[in-house]
Design an enzyme around this catalytic site. Sequence first.
Site, PDB file in Angstrom:
ATOM      1  N   PRO A   1     -13.939  -6.032  61.237  1.00 32.07           N
ATOM      2  CA  PRO A   1     -13.372  -5.479  62.473  1.00 32.07           C
ATOM      3  C   PRO A   1     -11.882  -5.758  62.544  1.00 32.07           C
ATOM      4  O   PRO A   1     -11.451  -6.896  62.353  1.00 32.07           O
ATOM      5  CB  PRO A   1     -14.138  -6.231  63.576  1.00 32.07           C
ATOM      6  CG  PRO A   1     -14.554  -7.514  62.924  1.00 32.07           C
ATOM      7  CD  PRO A   1     -14.808  -7.183  61.485  1.00 32.07           C
ATOM      8  N   MET A   2     -11.093  -4.727  62.800  1.00 22.72           N
ATOM      9  CA  MET A   2      -9.640  -4.875  62.885  1.00 22.72           C
ATOM     10  C   MET A   2      -9.139  -4.094  64.087  1.00 22.72           C
ATOM     11  O   MET A   2      -9.409  -2.893  64.203  1.00 22.72           O
ATOM     12  CB  MET A   2      -8.972  -4.354  61.608  1.00 22.72           C
ATOM     13  CG  MET A   2      -9.307  -5.163  60.369  1.00 22.72           C
ATOM     14  SD  MET A   2      -8.667  -4.407  58.853  1.00 22.72           S
ATOM     15  CE  MET A   2      -9.929  -3.167  58.518  1.00 22.72           C
ATOM     16  N   VAL A   3      -8.430  -4.766  64.970  1.00 31.02           N
ATOM     17  CA  VAL A   3      -7.922  -4.113  66.174  1.00 31.02           C
ATOM     18  C   VAL A   3      -7.079  -2.902  65.798  1.00 31.02           C
ATOM     19  O   VAL A   3      -6.118  -3.014  65.027  1.00 31.02           O
ATOM     20  CB  VAL A   3      -7.099  -5.105  67.022  1.00 31.02           C
ATOM     21  CG1 VAL A   3      -6.454  -4.384  68.213  1.00 31.02           C
ATOM     22  CG2 VAL A   3      -7.979  -6.241  67.509  1.00 31.02           C
TER      23      VAL A   3
ATOM     24  N   GLN B   1     -18.396  -3.833  67.680  1.00 26.06           N
ATOM     25  CA  GLN B   1     -17.969  -5.146  68.152  1.00 26.06           C
ATOM     26  C   GLN B   1     -17.317  -5.095  69.519  1.00 26.06           C
ATOM     27  O   GLN B   1     -16.438  -4.257  69.776  1.00 26.06           O
ATOM     28  CB  GLN B   1     -17.000  -5.794  67.162  1.00 26.06           C
ATOM     29  CG  GLN B   1     -16.682  -7.234  67.545  1.00 26.06           C
ATOM     30  CD  GLN B   1     -15.630  -7.881  66.671  1.00 26.06           C
ATOM     31  OE1 GLN B   1     -14.447  -7.602  66.837  1.00 26.06           O
ATOM     32  NE2 GLN B   1     -16.045  -8.749  65.760  1.00 26.06           N
TER      33      GLN B   1
ATOM     34  N   CYS C   1     -11.571 -13.994  67.495  1.00 25.78           N
ATOM     35  CA  CYS C   1     -10.174 -13.585  67.646  1.00 25.78           C
ATOM     36  C   CYS C   1      -9.328 -14.772  68.094  1.00 25.78           C
ATOM     37  O   CYS C   1      -9.594 -15.367  69.148  1.00 25.78           O
ATOM     38  CB  CYS C   1     -10.044 -12.442  68.657  1.00 25.78           C
ATOM     39  SG  CYS C   1      -8.335 -11.881  68.881  1.00 25.78           S
TER      40      CYS C   1
ATOM     41  N   ASN D   1     -15.971 -14.220  55.434  1.00 33.62           N
ATOM     42  CA  ASN D   1     -14.692 -13.543  55.654  1.00 33.62           C
ATOM     43  C   ASN D   1     -13.563 -14.492  55.258  1.00 33.62           C
ATOM     44  O   ASN D   1     -13.550 -15.636  55.678  1.00 33.62           O
ATOM     45  CB  ASN D   1     -14.569 -13.137  57.125  1.00 33.62           C
ATOM     46  CG  ASN D   1     -13.386 -12.244  57.430  1.00 33.62           C
ATOM     47  OD1 ASN D   1     -13.037 -12.047  58.575  1.00 33.62           O
ATOM     48  ND2 ASN D   1     -12.754 -11.674  56.415  1.00 33.62           N
ATOM     49  N   GLY D   2     -12.649 -13.988  54.414  1.00 36.74           N
ATOM     50  CA  GLY D   2     -11.491 -14.800  54.043  1.00 36.74           C
ATOM     51  C   GLY D   2     -11.291 -14.922  52.551  1.00 36.74           C
ATOM     52  O   GLY D   2     -12.243 -15.043  51.783  1.00 36.74           O
TER      53      GLY D   2
ATOM     54  N   GLU E   1      -7.270  -7.407  55.905  1.00 37.26           N
ATOM     55  CA  GLU E   1      -5.879  -7.119  55.548  1.00 37.26           C
ATOM     56  C   GLU E   1      -5.755  -6.445  54.187  1.00 37.26           C
ATOM     57  O   GLU E   1      -4.948  -5.530  54.012  1.00 37.26           O
ATOM     58  CB  GLU E   1      -5.070  -8.422  55.563  1.00 37.26           C
ATOM     59  CG  GLU E   1      -4.797  -8.977  56.946  1.00 37.26           C
ATOM     60  CD  GLU E   1      -3.898  -8.077  57.781  1.00 37.26           C
ATOM     61  OE1 GLU E   1      -2.994  -7.434  57.197  1.00 37.26           O
ATOM     62  OE2 GLU E   1      -4.113  -7.998  58.996  1.00 37.26           O
TER      63      GLU E   1
END
Length: 424
Positions: free
Chosen positions: A95-97, A149, A178, A278-279, A303
């Site tokens: 999920p990415m704003v 989400q 977040c 994640n990461g 990203e």
Amino acid sequence: MKLNLSNLRFMRTPRKSLISQTRTMTQYPDPVPDPSQVVDDLICSEQRDVQIRETVEAAPASLGSPSRVLSIDTRGEQAWAHWKKLGRPKYIVAPMVDNSELPFRLLCQKYGAQAAYTPMLHSRIFTETEKYRNQEFTTCKEDRPLFVQFCANDPDTLLEAAKRVEPYCDYVDINLGCPQRIARRGNYGAFLMDNLPLVKSLVEKLAQNLNVPVSCKIRIFPNLQDTLKYAKMLEDAGCSLLAVHGRTRDEKDGKKFRADWSAIKEVRNALRIPVLANGNVRCIEDVDNCIEETGVEGVLSAETLLENPAVFAGFRTAEWAADNEKEGFVDGGLDQGDLVVEYLKLCEKHPVPWRMIRSHVHKMLGEWFRVHPQVREQLNAQNILTFEFLYGLVDKLKELGGRVPLYKKKQIDTPNLQESPQSV
């Protein structure tokens, strides 16, 4: 068909199709900025860590047990059965704003993504504002498996928002990770780690009232035992899938702080439900290494996908190819300009706000803009965007030369993109 949620009214009204059209940027109450543009001044302190630990340790006793007939073992079995039904996806769009909207999800899907999250949606605004619902969440039949989400701090409001989308997704996800300043101001995301009774009530409310499973995305605590207690609490409350970002709330800079895969592994071993990681994902090899080291079911990328939506298909940028020269990489026959054109075609078919399109163009053409900054300035100066202008921008970069290709390993055959399934 595009789904218009403004007329759903808790699913009592039939779905309506939307006519494709160019949309202009709209400002909403409590706008959510691009996380990459926000610099949070929150400073980690020993006193805050002690407070967090006390909150976590007190939570299980103060919260009690959820009033549910099913045992934790049975719910765990159901969680796994649902995940297996979806094909156990490994490669997942995080999920990415403003950046994981429908056209981008479909582009990533073409290049190997097997599931995706929507951008974080504000549950209160989603329930109150028709324009927000229309523009911020769209989907189609190909857009599955899908996590929708929401950020929230009120169980009833969250449930009202979730009810509107549950027929069109595979999970309703609660954003508990977040770390940005706006989340602190709004009291949601990772800042709910200071109020675990509220977190548990959010999960329970959805788990007891939805027909689709509830998932959560979290960050870790500085102390591993706090993280494990937190994860088990979420599982007990009814969470059916947990995505773990291996950084703490204060570790917002992914280039400065490495995600802790060992903590993710411990969470995975402690729970009965599927766990995602994640990461630290820069290329497909990182995904495979993460799965091997942690034992998780799948890996989220954020990203890295913004710059290179073809990561899951084995493509990598020149930067990461150069870091592994000994492995041998060749021009994969694809570059970010090609991806931008594919993305724009998807946007014409599935309209989204122009601010999202502008952001993706900047991300995908970043390397070319560094070579030809005058073209970037032309984009920045263009207040009203059109598809004609953006297609022309890509053509101009190609005319100026200096192609920036994506690379693949020599032993991996480059697919014929014209024959790729789900081609635009």
